[in-house]
Design a protein around this motif. Structure first.
Motif, PDB file in Angstrom:
ATOM      1  N   UNK A 140       0.831  -1.205   0.000  1.00 51.73           N
ATOM      2  CA  UNK A 140       0.000   0.000   0.000  1.00 51.73           C
ATOM      3  C   UNK A 140       0.867   1.257   0.000  1.00 51.73           C
ATOM      4  N   UNK A 141       1.952   1.227   0.753  1.00 49.76           N
ATOM      5  CA  UNK A 141       2.859   2.367   0.800  1.00 49.76           C
ATOM      6  C   UNK A 141       3.514   2.634  -0.540  1.00 49.76           C
ATOM      7  N   UNK A 142       3.939   1.576  -1.210  1.00 56.37           N
ATOM      8  CA  UNK A 142       4.545   1.728  -2.542  1.00 56.37           C
ATOM      9  C   UNK A 142       3.534   2.317  -3.509  1.00 56.37           C
ATOM     10  N   UNK A 143       2.339   1.768  -3.494  1.00 53.55           N
ATOM     11  CA  UNK A 143       1.301   2.239  -4.420  1.00 53.55           C
ATOM     12  C   UNK A 143       0.884   3.677  -4.122  1.00 53.55           C
ATOM     13  N   UNK A 144       0.796   4.037  -2.841  1.00 61.60           N
ATOM     14  CA  UNK A 144       0.393   5.400  -2.502  1.00 61.60           C
ATOM     15  C   UNK A 144       1.468   6.415  -2.907  1.00 61.60           C
ATOM     16  N   UNK A 171       3.565  -2.323  -7.067  1.00 61.17           N
ATOM     17  CA  UNK A 171       3.896  -3.432  -6.175  1.00 61.17           C
ATOM     18  C   UNK A 171       3.156  -4.669  -6.652  1.00 61.17           C
ATOM     19  N   UNK A 172       3.825  -5.806  -6.632  1.00 59.43           N
ATOM     20  CA  UNK A 172       3.232  -7.065  -7.087  1.00 59.43           C
ATOM     21  C   UNK A 172       3.618  -8.190  -6.149  1.00 59.43           C
ATOM     22  N   UNK A 228      13.904   0.068 -10.464  1.00 55.98           N
ATOM     23  CA  UNK A 228      14.396  -0.340  -9.150  1.00 55.98           C
ATOM     24  C   UNK A 228      13.482  -1.424  -8.610  1.00 55.98           C
ATOM     25  N   UNK A 229      14.086  -2.479  -8.065  1.00 52.37           N
ATOM     26  CA  UNK A 229      13.322  -3.585  -7.485  1.00 52.37           C
ATOM     27  C   UNK A 229      13.723  -3.731  -6.029  1.00 52.37           C
ATOM     28  N   UNK A 230      12.745  -3.719  -5.141  1.00 54.40           N
ATOM     29  CA  UNK A 230      12.976  -3.983  -3.729  1.00 54.40           C
ATOM     30  C   UNK A 230      12.540  -5.418  -3.463  1.00 54.40           C
ATOM     31  N   UNK A 231      13.491  -6.257  -3.055  1.00 56.02           N
ATOM     32  CA  UNK A 231      13.187  -7.643  -2.680  1.00 56.02           C
ATOM     33  C   UNK A 231      13.198  -7.674  -1.165  1.00 56.02           C
ATOM     34  N   UNK A 232      12.022  -7.808  -0.572  1.00 52.74           N
ATOM     35  CA  UNK A 232      11.886  -7.738   0.884  1.00 52.74           C
ATOM     36  C   UNK A 232      11.311  -9.048   1.405  1.00 52.74           C
TER      37      UNK A 232
END
Length: 69
Positions: free
Chosen positions: A3-7, A12-13, A34-38
């Motif tokens: 939600x934070x990424x989208x806002x 986000x997927x 940029x890709x965040x792998x969390x």
């Protein structure tokens, strides 16, 4: 987190597994993305990050590539 990424205007997927994630990302990533792998170490997502970094190393770069930190 999604939600934070989208806002913030990002995308986000979710993916059911790492293989599917790598295939999906290879099909949509563009230079400069940029890709965040969390995930936890237990999820072994470092393998996903390594696969993305290795494939990025095989492609011409217009900028830098960040490794795991």
């Amino acid at each position: 987190m999604m939600d934070g990424v989208r806002s913030a205007g990002g995308t986000a997927m979710c993916s059911p597994d790492q293989e599917t994630a790598v295939q999906l990302l290879h099909s949509i990533l563009q230079p400069g993305d940029v890709v965040l792998v969390k995930a936890s170490r237990g999820a072994q997502f470092q393998q996903l990050a390594d696969a993305l970094l290795n494939s990025a190393a095989d492609r011409p770069q217009t900028g830098g590539v960040c490794g795991r930190g």
